[in-house]
Motif scaffolding. Structure first.
Motif, mmCIF file in Angstrom:
data_model
loop_
_atom_site.group_PDB
_atom_site.id
_atom_site.type_symbol
_atom_site.label_atom_id
_atom_site.label_comp_id
_atom_site.label_asym_id
_atom_site.label_seq_id
_atom_site.Cartn_x
_atom_site.Cartn_y
_atom_site.Cartn_z
ATOM 1 N N LEU A 76 3.514 43.883 2.006
ATOM 2 C CA LEU A 76 2.343 44.157 2.853
ATOM 3 C C LEU A 76 1.135 44.224 1.926
ATOM 4 C CD1 LEU A 76 0.885 45.017 5.531
ATOM 5 C CD2 LEU A 76 1.343 47.371 4.847
ATOM 6 N N VAL A 78 -3.297 43.779 1.719
ATOM 7 C CA VAL A 78 -4.644 43.503 2.231
ATOM 8 C C VAL A 78 -5.519 43.249 0.999
ATOM 9 C CG1 VAL A 78 -6.657 44.497 3.411
ATOM 10 C CG2 VAL A 78 -4.350 44.939 4.300
ATOM 11 N N GLN A 83 -9.967 46.013 2.282
ATOM 12 C CA GLN A 83 -9.289 47.299 2.511
ATOM 13 C C GLN A 83 -10.233 48.334 3.111
ATOM 14 O OE1 GLN A 83 -7.261 48.543 -1.098
ATOM 15 N NE2 GLN A 83 -6.080 46.642 -1.195
ATOM 16 N N GLY A 84 -9.640 49.337 3.763
ATOM 17 C CA GLY A 84 -10.430 50.430 4.318
ATOM 18 C C GLY A 84 -11.097 50.101 5.644
ATOM 19 N N ARG A 86 -9.091 49.146 8.396
ATOM 20 C CA ARG A 86 -7.982 49.228 9.360
ATOM 21 C C ARG A 86 -7.178 47.931 9.488
ATOM 22 N NH1 ARG A 86 -7.589 53.995 10.866
ATOM 23 N NH2 ARG A 86 -5.756 53.491 12.077
ATOM 24 N N GLY A 88 -4.806 46.988 7.368
ATOM 25 C CA GLY A 88 -3.430 47.384 7.064
ATOM 26 C C GLY A 88 -2.775 48.012 8.291
ATOM 27 N N ALA A 89 -3.513 48.896 8.978
ATOM 28 C CA ALA A 89 -2.999 49.545 10.198
ATOM 29 C C ALA A 89 -2.725 48.502 11.277
ATOM 30 C CB ALA A 89 -3.997 50.592 10.692
ATOM 31 N N HIS A 112 5.299 51.009 -2.730
ATOM 32 C CA HIS A 112 4.520 51.076 -3.963
ATOM 33 C C HIS A 112 3.944 52.499 -3.987
ATOM 34 C CE1 HIS A 112 2.376 49.584 -7.313
ATOM 35 N NE2 HIS A 112 1.186 49.522 -6.753
ATOM 36 N N PRO A 114 1.301 54.179 -4.927
ATOM 37 C CA PRO A 114 -0.049 54.487 -4.419
ATOM 38 C C PRO A 114 -0.208 54.234 -2.918
ATOM 39 C CG PRO A 114 -0.151 53.067 -6.380
ATOM 40 C CD PRO A 114 1.277 53.098 -5.940
ATOM 41 N N ARG A 121 0.692 58.196 6.767
ATOM 42 C CA ARG A 121 -0.383 58.265 7.780
ATOM 43 C C ARG A 121 -0.033 57.396 8.989
ATOM 44 N NH1 ARG A 121 -3.361 60.149 10.745
ATOM 45 N NH2 ARG A 121 -5.507 59.535 11.221
HETATM 46 C C1 LIG Z 1 -1.793 49.895 1.516
HETATM 47 C C2 LIG Z 1 -2.741 48.908 2.196
HETATM 48 C C3 LIG Z 1 -1.935 47.817 2.911
HETATM 49 C C4 LIG Z 1 -3.599 49.667 3.238
HETATM 50 O O1 LIG Z 1 -4.445 48.733 3.905
HETATM 51 P P1 LIG Z 1 -5.929 49.114 4.413
HETATM 52 O O2 LIG Z 1 -6.400 48.016 5.278
HETATM 53 O O3 LIG Z 1 -6.795 49.472 3.244
HETATM 54 O O4 LIG Z 1 -5.659 50.450 5.250
HETATM 55 P P2 LIG Z 1 -6.371 50.886 6.627
HETATM 56 O O5 LIG Z 1 -7.853 50.723 6.481
HETATM 57 O O6 LIG Z 1 -5.731 50.184 7.751
HETATM 58 O O7 LIG Z 1 -6.018 52.439 6.669
HETATM 59 C C5 LIG Z 1 -5.335 53.041 7.768
HETATM 60 C C6 LIG Z 1 -5.307 54.556 7.520
HETATM 61 O O8 LIG Z 1 -4.559 54.836 6.311
HETATM 62 C C7 LIG Z 1 -5.389 55.523 5.383
HETATM 63 N N1 LIG Z 1 -5.080 55.006 4.045
HETATM 64 C C8 LIG Z 1 -5.149 53.728 3.639
HETATM 65 N N2 LIG Z 1 -4.763 53.637 2.343
HETATM 66 C C9 LIG Z 1 -4.465 54.891 1.955
HETATM 67 C C10 LIG Z 1 -3.994 55.458 0.728
HETATM 68 N N3 LIG Z 1 -3.737 54.706 -0.351
HETATM 69 N N4 LIG Z 1 -3.790 56.792 0.686
HETATM 70 C C11 LIG Z 1 -4.034 57.572 1.771
HETATM 71 N N5 LIG Z 1 -4.453 57.092 2.971
HETATM 72 C C12 LIG Z 1 -4.668 55.775 3.036
HETATM 73 C C13 LIG Z 1 -6.810 55.210 5.794
HETATM 74 O O9 LIG Z 1 -7.706 56.202 5.357
HETATM 75 C C14 LIG Z 1 -6.692 55.156 7.305
HETATM 76 O O10 LIG Z 1 -6.646 56.484 7.779
HETATM 77 P P3 LIG Z 1 -7.236 56.911 9.224
HETATM 78 O O11 LIG Z 1 -6.164 56.469 10.212
HETATM 79 O O12 LIG Z 1 -7.383 58.371 9.128
HETATM 80 O O13 LIG Z 1 -8.526 56.172 9.412
HETATM 81 C C15 LIG Z 1 -3.726 48.287 1.170
HETATM 82 O O14 LIG Z 1 -4.364 49.338 0.473
HETATM 83 C C16 LIG Z 1 -3.072 47.362 0.159
HETATM 84 O O15 LIG Z 1 -2.876 46.170 0.412
HETATM 85 N N6 LIG Z 1 -2.734 47.880 -1.043
HETATM 86 C C17 LIG Z 1 -2.249 47.045 -2.131
HETATM 87 C C18 LIG Z 1 -0.873 46.476 -1.883
HETATM 88 C C19 LIG Z 1 0.164 47.545 -1.609
HETATM 89 O O16 LIG Z 1 0.280 48.530 -2.306
HETATM 90 N N7 LIG Z 1 0.962 47.300 -0.552
HETATM 91 C C20 LIG Z 1 2.059 48.162 -0.207
HETATM 92 C C21 LIG Z 1 3.303 47.641 -0.866
HETATM 93 S S1 LIG Z 1 4.699 48.702 -0.526
#
Ligand SMILES: CC(C)(COP(=O)(O)OP(=O)(O)OC[C@H]1O[C@@H](n2cnc3c(N)ncnc32)[C@H](O)[C@@H]1OP(=O)(O)O)[C@@H](O)C(=O)NCCC(=O)NCCS
Length: 148
Positions: A76, A78, A83-84, A86, A88-89, A112, A114, A121
């Motif tokens: 998964l 983004v 990012q940030g 929604r 990912g959501a 992962h 982080p 959430r």
């Molecule tokens: C993890 C990931 C997919 C999140 O995608 P995103 O589009 O930034 O997340 P969203 O904007 O949809 O966030 C949805 C909610 O999660 C929260 N959130 C997102 N990332 C977060 C984090 N690292 N720690 C805590 N909360 C987080 C947001 O604040 C939001 O909260 P809300 O519902 O209160 O508004 C993205 O950061 C990413 O691609 N990371 C790098 C790759 C990775 O690590 N993938 C996972 C592999 S297991």
């Protein structure tokens, strides 16, 4: 306009691989897990892979493997700059919809570190820890995501 979510094709593989390797979440020690890794046409055809696209550019994607017997979130991502907002959501909600239609109740996630707080959430539950193995020199949270 919001990105469109569509099924991935074999033509997307190069862009998906580029997107993964550009992710700042996998720099430093964490880079080892992606070393030499590429998304392949075979993977796109065997697994459930969907992309979020805007103006012809892929901004994020997910991949679910082990369907339907042992469903596990494989990837998964983004893009950093998307990012940030929604996305990912949205991708996770889309995944839940696909899984529900296949009669899947729960999805396993080896997170992962982080990204664990993101999954919690989104409703995932912590069910364990995967110890370091091979080139992965860090422990990873094992999570279970109810499809609902
Ligand atoms: C993890 C990931 C997919 C999140 O995608 P995103 O589009 O930034 O997340 P969203 O904007 O949809 O966030 C949805 C909610 O999660 C929260 N959130 C997102 N990332 C977060 C984090 N690292 N720690 C805590 N909360 C987080 C947001 O604040 C939001 O909260 P809300 O519902 O209160 O508004 C993205 O950061 C990413 O691609 N990371 C790098 C790759 C990775 O690590 N993938 C996972 C592999 S297991």
């Amino acid at each position: 306009m919001d990105p469109t979510i569509r099924s991935a094709t074999r033509e997307d593989c190069a862009q998906l691989t580029e997107l993964m390797h550009a992710s700042s979440a996998y720099r430093g020690d964490y880079a080892a897990i992606l070393h030499g890794y590429a998304v392949t046409p075979a993977q796109v055809e065997a697994d459930l892979v969907f992309v979020a696209e805007q103006d012809g550019r892929i901004l994020g994607f997910y991949s679910l493997r082990g369907v339907p017997a042992a469903p596990e979130l494989d990837l998964l991502f983004v893009r950093d700059e998307a990012q940030g907002r929604r996305l990912g959501a949205r991708l996770l909600d889309h995944l839940r919809g696909q899984a529900r239609a296949l009669g899947i109740a729960r999805i396993a996630i080896v997170a992962h570190p982080p990204a664990e707080a993101f999954y919690l959430r989104m409703g995932a539950e912590r069910v364990g820890t995967r110890p370091p193995t091979g080139r992965v020199s860090w422990s990873r949270p094992l999570l279970s995501l109810p499809v609902g």
